[in-house]
Scaffold this active site. Sequence first.
Site, PDB file in Angstrom:
ATOM      1  N   LYS A   1      -8.904   9.772  20.941  1.00 50.08           N
ATOM      2  CA  LYS A   1      -8.913  11.021  20.168  1.00 50.08           C
ATOM      3  C   LYS A   1     -10.320  11.391  19.695  1.00 50.08           C
ATOM      4  CE  LYS A   1      -6.886  12.635  15.791  1.00 50.08           C
ATOM      5  NZ  LYS A   1      -6.012  12.242  14.681  1.00 50.08           N
TER       6      LYS A   1
ATOM      7  N   SER B   1      -9.015   1.562  11.664  1.00 46.68           N
ATOM      8  CA  SER B   1      -9.264   0.116  11.641  1.00 46.68           C
ATOM      9  C   SER B   1      -9.952  -0.422  10.391  1.00 46.68           C
ATOM     10  CB  SER B   1     -10.105  -0.257  12.869  1.00 46.68           C
ATOM     11  OG  SER B   1     -11.400   0.301  12.753  1.00 46.68           O
TER      12      SER B   1
ATOM     13  N   THR C   1      -4.239  -7.768  14.657  1.00 44.58           N
ATOM     14  CA  THR C   1      -5.193  -8.451  13.784  1.00 44.58           C
ATOM     15  C   THR C   1      -4.559  -9.653  13.096  1.00 44.58           C
ATOM     16  OG1 THR C   1      -6.345  -8.131  11.673  1.00 44.58           O
ATOM     17  CG2 THR C   1      -4.513  -6.684  12.087  1.00 44.58           C
ATOM     18  N   ASP C   2      -5.404 -10.587  12.660  1.00 43.80           N
ATOM     19  CA  ASP C   2      -4.887 -11.720  11.876  1.00 43.80           C
ATOM     20  C   ASP C   2      -4.490 -11.279  10.467  1.00 43.80           C
ATOM     21  OD1 ASP C   2      -7.454 -11.277  10.868  1.00 43.80           O
ATOM     22  OD2 ASP C   2      -8.113 -13.372  11.005  1.00 43.80           O
TER      23      ASP C   2
ATOM     24  N   ALA D   1      -0.604  -3.570   6.683  1.00 38.22           N
ATOM     25  CA  ALA D   1       0.828  -3.226   6.719  1.00 38.22           C
ATOM     26  C   ALA D   1       1.121  -2.315   7.908  1.00 38.22           C
ATOM     27  CB  ALA D   1       1.239  -2.558   5.414  1.00 38.22           C
TER      28      ALA D   1
ATOM     29  N   LYS E   1      -0.589  -2.221  10.726  1.00 35.49           N
ATOM     30  CA  LYS E   1      -0.695  -3.019  11.959  1.00 35.49           C
ATOM     31  C   LYS E   1       0.540  -3.921  12.110  1.00 35.49           C
ATOM     32  CE  LYS E   1      -3.690  -3.165  14.553  1.00 35.49           C
ATOM     33  NZ  LYS E   1      -3.975  -2.333  15.753  1.00 35.49           N
TER      34      LYS E   1
ATOM     35  N   GLY F   1      -7.150  -5.643  -4.204  1.00 38.30           N
ATOM     36  CA  GLY F   1      -6.243  -6.431  -3.344  1.00 38.30           C
ATOM     37  C   GLY F   1      -6.975  -7.220  -2.260  1.00 38.30           C
TER      38      GLY F   1
END
Length: 355
Positions: free
Chosen positions: A32, A86, A130-131, A157, A159, A294
């Site tokens: 995109k 990302s 992702t980890d 969340a 991902k 967080g």
Amino acid sequence: MVTGGAGFIGSNFIRYVFENTDFKGRIVNYDKLTYAGNIKNLDDISDRYLNSRYFFIKGDICDYKKVFSTLEEYDIDAIINFAAESHVDRSILLPEDFIKTNINGTFFLLEAGVKHSKSKKHFRFHHISTDEVYGSLGKTGYFYETTPYSPRSPYSASKASSDHLVRAYHHTYGLDATISNCSNNYGPYQFPEKLIPLTIINAIEGKDISVYGDGKNVRDWLYVTDHCSAIWLMIKKARAGETYNIGGECEMENIKIVKAICSELESLYPSKNNPFLKDKKYEDLIRFVKDRPGHDRRYAINCDKIKKELGWKQSYDFSNGIKETVKWYLNNKDWIESIKSGDYKKWIKKNYNNR
Ligand code: NAD
Ligand code: TYD
């Protein structure tokens, strides 16, 4: 079809496949071109292969019709889905784009993949994850493929949600799908919002280097081409339905990363020769700033499964990977300028100034 192929890992992956494998086919880069997508990341590949073996389609993965018609027109054998929003910090400020692209976009890709695969003998959907879906670790322990998901940021969340959809489409509709969960990547062409490129560029320009909180959060760092080689191996060898963790086995505290970059810069471009630094050393630019809300404390991947089952291993350790990376940013000032003068600034102004 590589989605998000104009971004950091996607562009490195396309280059890796053309230059380091026996692949003889064609690659369609479906992207995109958000603020993070840069068509210039693949200028060298365009020069050699544009419209013969490399094709670019500007498109959104949420656009089901366009995705499906691209799959049909190019007779695609595999989707490798890198397309995503990302960056965690950005997901805290503007979660909506993450829900749209990472969750809805993956859903539309899966739908199009299922329909397209009906007319194909072999079709593979490989999803890049992702980890961070596994949550945060204390001082000890590792993420395994069997670790329960516990995402804690809007990015992770979204991902995690997309991973669940991919698994559901495999089990429910028989889609040949695989997932890789990788740790933090670094290397050439990474957008300067992430820790490593941002630190390098700020240091070169004599600006403050921000370290969140106490600087002791730990990430497991992997040089980007090692991620690409693992994905390629999975596409060739992994069984449908499989998940593999990919990691650098290179845990480092953020403050150590930042100091390693400063020390690499001192040897490649000494601060005394840098007009922006005046009498300062690169390390004098480090500032501890307010922590990310967080903020996950520690990530560490156990990647024994892909090593044992597929014979993958990393080629770079941190010291040679970071040297290559710092050198690349020093030698590609035009790329940095093109990013800084581009849509990125307009995007930041439009979206962030209203929050
Ligand atoms: P990036 O932000 O550099 O690139 C993302 C690309 O996706 C950009 O080219 C962008 O234009 C494109 N894109 C975004 N929304 C789109 C949409 N709706 N339709 C089509 N294209 C769209 O990201 P990256 O760092 O290269 O990460 C690629 C993938 O790898 C992501 O799925 C990310 O979650 C995953 N991942 C990244 C890391 C890391 O350290 N960077 C680690 C593990 C997994
Ligand atoms: P980042 O590169 O944003 O990746 P992720 O959040 O996906 O791990 O950040 C890596 C680590 O560096 C993370 O612990 C947050 C921290 N960080 C800083 O300390 N300063 C910064 O300017 C940035 C961007 C990140």
